[in-house]
Write an enzyme that holds these catalytic residues in place. Sequence first.
Site, PDB file in Angstrom:
ATOM      1  N   THR A 127     -13.733   6.321   6.175  1.00  0.00           N
ATOM      2  CA  THR A 127     -14.255   5.607   5.108  1.00  0.00           C
ATOM      3  C   THR A 127     -14.087   4.061   5.139  1.00  0.00           C
ATOM      4  OG1 THR A 127     -12.226   5.615   3.666  1.00  0.00           O
ATOM      5  CG2 THR A 127     -13.580   7.651   3.564  1.00  0.00           C
ATOM      6  N   TYR A 147       0.963  -1.105   0.004  1.00  0.00           N
ATOM      7  CA  TYR A 147      -0.025  -0.109   0.013  1.00  0.00           C
ATOM      8  C   TYR A 147       0.928   1.381   0.204  1.00  0.00           C
ATOM      9  CZ  TYR A 147      -3.439   3.401   1.435  1.00  0.00           C
ATOM     10  OH  TYR A 147      -4.174   4.576   1.574  1.00  0.00           O
ATOM     11  N   LYS A 165       1.049   4.314  -3.064  1.00  0.00           N
ATOM     12  CA  LYS A 165       0.912   5.737  -2.759  1.00  0.00           C
ATOM     13  C   LYS A 165       2.281   6.629  -3.003  1.00  0.00           C
ATOM     14  CE  LYS A 165      -3.171   5.694  -1.779  1.00  0.00           C
ATOM     15  NZ  LYS A 165      -4.228   6.238  -2.765  1.00  0.00           N
TER      16      LYS A 165
END
Length: 324
Positions: A241, A204, A208
């Site tokens: 989220t 991850y 990014k």
Amino acid sequence: MWLLSVLVPLIRLYFCGARVLVYQMFNRSFTLPVLPKQNGRVAIVTGGTRGMGFETARHLAGLGMHVFIVGNEREEGAEAVKKIQEGGKGKAEFVFVDLTSLKSVRQFAHAFRNRGLPLHLLVNNAGTMLVPEMQTEDGFEFHFALNYLGHFLLTNLLLDILKKSGGPGCCSRIVNMSSATHYAGVINLGDLNRKKHYSSHGAYAQSKLGLVLFTYYLQEQLMAGGYHVTVNAVDPGMVDTALYDNLWTLAQMLKKPVTKVLFRTPAEGASITLFAAAASELEGVGASYLYNGERRASADISYDTELQAELWKKSCELVGLQQA
């Protein structure tokens, strides 16, 4: 060796998260300035069916934009469009695209080109976090494919339209959704799929960081060519989220009590994207890393021009693009 390859990325990523939470504890989300109307302009927002993506699409439509919501959930897409159009402002369309599939990305880009529309804004928002190890149909690691490589291909396939749509004092804009986790990212050009020692945390963070490297390199090329297109990376902070649904069990337990106190709402998280997408203050401004309404320094490694160029070249090879 295997344990270290898993623990080090995990510790680095959660340390980044802790720093963000401390910042958010003492600093409120910035107030989004009044944005100029965007009547007649066209935007694409990936991952626009929910969360920050939906808030971004909704606000852009409210400013008068024709917004294409790109996602892989048809029912969510239809509901998102319905909610936006109920507001009576702007225009929204949902288009199914699987960003982990190079074929699907190419099909969408081809279909969009056939519409003959301009493109003034591309928001590369869609993403996933900490999913178990898996490969896409094209053989890429899932985080790398969805968060970075699919957006890399989409941007390049639509770049000529963005170039034609921008002009002096009214640039087209590209907004890439990064995060503070990029500070923990490591790019291994020889193992971008992280097959040697897989870590979802490392994968991850790598994706990014890749987006920030991509942002800076692309802006340099656009400036060199004299094109009126700006590219910026944004960091929304820690936002409540579904992105955090894949946290390991202990982290989930620790997250729940602090979410409503320290996490940003999706609307607050989307504010930095909207700032990059439409604020007058950022007209003609590119190659920035934006956080809480300010330009911040990104990771030192993200300014490595050789790494930027090498990642770009490797990415072109992986998606089958010829370098200009």
